[in-house]
Design an enzyme around this catalytic site. Structure first.
Site, short mmCIF file in Angstrom:
data_model
loop_
_atom_site.label_atom_id
_atom_site.label_comp_id
_atom_site.label_asym_id
_atom_site.label_seq_id
_atom_site.Cartn_x
_atom_site.Cartn_y
_atom_site.Cartn_z
N ASP A 1 0.71 -1.06 0.09
CA ASP A 1 -0.03 0.07 -0.04
C ASP A 1 0.87 1.16 0.02
OD1 ASP A 1 -2.28 1.60 0.42
OD2 ASP A 1 -1.51 1.74 2.47
N ASP B 1 -6.79 -1.26 5.16
CA ASP B 1 -6.40 -2.08 4.28
C ASP B 1 -6.91 -3.63 4.66
OD1 ASP B 1 -4.86 -0.40 2.60
OD2 ASP B 1 -3.52 -0.47 4.09
#
Length: 706
Positions: free
Chosen positions: A416, A605
């Site tokens: 990410d 996430d």
């Protein structure tokens, strides 16, 4: 439906664990069972009463007690004392058995005294060894028989009984040689192995002991205006605690007065002390280095970071890696197969080769006692205990054997962007003045207006002004123009900060670097610009390079536009980029890949972490109770991604080595014993030492540099 853990006593080998597992699987309400021989724990998921579990384990011939994760220090100390007592008991049994066996050895092998008095003395001494020291083997064999299973106790009980009762018969019923030293030394050597195994196995769990030892015993709490030292268990949320230089921070909280630097290496593995000021979080069990401070307790007892880490490691060490299924499968057939081989060995020696009965019997006994399911049972759990313990000491929390095994298999690492590769906090990177205004004046005007805004980019500009010691001016008529910027009147001048005029080369160059550019306008004249960006973490480039060196493909996934994403990717040398991906789309992107490890912050996430073959969650120092990550990095340091993979690979290599040597030992040892090339008592010694060698090999993992 809940998960319960039980401490089990009395297991001697991997087949013991399988006996208990099989018995527990038959209990109504039990969904899944994991009995770990290495950690001597049973983990049971289901809707079943603890008393029912305890009864089943007792009926199987073993002792058990419920493990409560909210243990006090005293209870953990009690477990440590119990373990020490077990080691001491094995030591005492060994020396008793050795003391009784040596006279037998001297009478039979050295003096060769076969008089009736000597035979009676040997029978008595060997009998004490056989039925007092070796009673555990009969007990274990009996319970195994009751549960329609055979274990190591069965092998030792049958093998030693054959030697002892044959010697008894030849001494007092039929004429022949006696072999009391075989049965007594065999038990002595097996007990020696159990003593050494208990000592070495204890070292594999040292991580938990060290973590428990980190906790402060007392805290200096402010009661009214008086400072009072109280036991740590009496500290409550909201208490004001005073910490002086050199003292441990007792619990988790936030500083309300004072300034200091704190050594957080005990929790994060980071050796450099961290500066702390009012408003900063402090973690229990860390060490105050310089100044004194007061802080307000926010997490106590089982809610502290240390308690969460201990629980994390305990769960990991009690888990099984998928590779353990192979060992369990082999162990389930192991003992019956060995008994069958021993019977065939006896029949070939006695009926086919016409060897003396005693020779056939000794070969039969040697085959029984050289076989060792223990080494195979210890192969996986001891390596996992050492590996997860090493990780915890370095701020790498591995959830269990499955995560360990998967980390060694991944080929693709997906990052990410925000908060993982980057700091997640926009900062001012460029300030440019046009015309008569300098950088300081441009920043002052912009920060004065942005101080009225709550936008993250505004916070970055205001923070930079404060860092530079610039005074902010009064603003009137403030307005926020959605999608464009903010404006107001400053010192009688109309000031605007945001998108104003056509893009020029200067702005384009900054935007190509992934920066957001805002123009500063006074009375409709552009007087300067300020660029803000989410900057890359210091270790991101090095972390990506390390992973590439290990043969990993690297990908970055982000919701940012393509230009910004490519700029960040270029800075850290990422192989591929998925840009413009919405949070809910990340999991789908991950699903399209195979052998993937996803690294994210563990909050936004969560779906992607869960979808990946393995998720690594950045812990942000104090937030380690993240359910979706198979691995949590306490230090929030990307370099630990590569370290976690290296540790996993090293641990899996140890497991494979252990399994190879356990299987190799049995594959070679059983034929040697069957050929009559090994005395039974030395076969017992070899069997005992094989388990110890597996544990020692696991402990060598501690020498691995990550």
């Amino acid at each position: 439906m809940k998960t319960q853990q039980f401490k089990i006593s009395g297991m001697h080998c991997a087949s013991c664990a399988l006996v208990i597992e099989n018995a527990l699987k038959k209990v109504d309400g039990v969904k899944s069972v994991n009995v770990n021989y290495g950690t001597e724990k049973a983990t049971i998921e289901g809707s079943v009463k603890p008393d029912d579990i305890l009864k089943v384990i007792k009926d199987a011939g073993y002792r058990a007690e419920v493990i409560n994760h909210e243990m006090t220090h005293g209870e953990h100390d009690h477990h440590q004392m119990a373990q020490d007592a077990e080691i001491k008991k094995e030591r005492n049994y060994f020396f008793l058995s050795l003391t009784l066996s040596l006279p037998i050895l001297i009478l039979s092998m050295v003096l060769k005294n076969m008089s009736m008095e000597s035979r009676i003395a040997q029978a008595i001494l060997a009998g004490v060894v056989q039925f007092f020291v070796g009673w555990r083997f009969y007990r274990g064999a009996w319970y195994g028989l009751k549960n329609k299973a055979a274990n190591m106790d069965t092998l030792v009980a049958v093998g030693t009984s054959a030697a002892y009762f044959y010697s008894l018969a030849t001494a007092f019923v039929i004429s022949g040689d006696v072999f009391y030293e075989t049965s007594s030394l065999l038990i002595t050597f097996v007990i020696l192995g159990k003593w050494l195994e208990a000592k070495t196995k204890g070292k594999t769990g040292e991580a938990i002991k060290k973590l428990m030892g980190l906790q402060a015993k007392t805290a200096r709490v402010l009661r009214g205006q008086i400072e009072v030292d109280v036991p740590i268990v009496e500290v409550g949320v909201g208490d004001i605690i005073i910490v002086r230089p050199g003292e441990k921070v007792p619990v988790d909280g936030k500083i309300i007065e004072g300034y200091s630097s704190i050594d957080e290496s005990t929790i994060s593995g980071e050796s450099i002390p961290v500066e702390k000021k009012v408003g900063d979080a402090v973690i229990g069990a860390t060490i105050n280095k310089t100044g004194s401070f007061k802080f307000k307790a926010e997490k106590v007892g089982q809610d502290t970071v240390l308690a969460q880490i201990i629980k994390f490691v305990e769960n990991a060490q009690g888990s099984k890696a998928p590779i353990q299924k192979f060992a369990d499968k082999v162990s389930s057939y192991f003992v019956p197969s060995v008994i069958g081989i021993a019977i065939i060995t006896f029949m070939i020696w006695f009926f086919v080769l016409s060897a003396p009965f005693v020779s056939a019997l000794m070969a039969f006994t040697a085959v029984l006692v050289i076989a060792c399911p223990c080494a195979l049972g210890l192969a996986t759990p001891t390596a996992i205990m050492v590996g997860t313990g090493m990780g915890a000491g370095r701020g790498i929390l591995i959830k269990g054997g499955e995560a360990l095994e998967m980390a060694g298999k991944v080929k693709v690492v997906v990052f990410d962007k925000t908060g993982t590769l980057t700091k997640g906090e926009p900062v001012v990177t460029d300030i440019k003045g046009h015309g008569t205004l300098g950088m300081e004046q441009v920043l002052q005007m912009a920060a004065s207006v942005e101080n009225k805004s709550e936008h993250p980019l505004a916070e970055a500009i205001v923070s930079r002004a404060k860092e530079d010691g610039i005074d902010l001016l009064n603003v009137s008529n403030f307005e926020a123009i959605v999608g464009n910027g903010v404006g107001g009147i400053v010192s009688g001048k109309k000031v605007f900060v945001g998108k104003y005029s056509q893009t020029n080369i200067e702005i384009e160059n900054l935007e190509l670097q992934g920066k957001t550019v805002m123009q500063v306008v006074i009375d409709n004249v552009v007087v300067g610009l300020i660029a803000v960006a989410d900057t890359v973490k210091e270790t991101s480039s090095q972390a990506v390079a390390e992973l590439k060196k290990m043969g990993m493909k690297t990908i970055m996934i982000t919701g940012d536009n393509e230009r910004t994403a490519q700029a960040i990717a270029a800075q850290v040398d990422i192989d591929s980029v998925f840009a413009g991906v919405l949070p809910e789309e990340k999991a789908e992107k991950i699903k399209s890949l195979s052998g993937v490890l996803f690294v994210g912050d563990g909050i936004n996430d969560a779906p992607a972490l869960a979808q990946a073959d393995l998720g690594i969650a950045m812990g942000h120092g104090t937030d380690i109770a993240i359910e979706t990550g198979g691995i949590v990095l306490v230090k929030n340091d990307l370099l630990d991604v590569a370290r976690a993979i290296k540790l996993s690979r090293a641990t899996m290599n140890k497991i494979k080595q252990n399994m190879f040597w356990a299987l190799f030992y049995n594959s070679v040892g059983i034929p040697i014993a069957a050929l009559g090339l090994l005395r039974a008592e030395f076969a017992g010694l070899a069997m005992a030492l094989s388990s110890v060698s597996v544990v020692l090999n696991s402990l060598l993992l501690k020498r691995k540099r990550l």
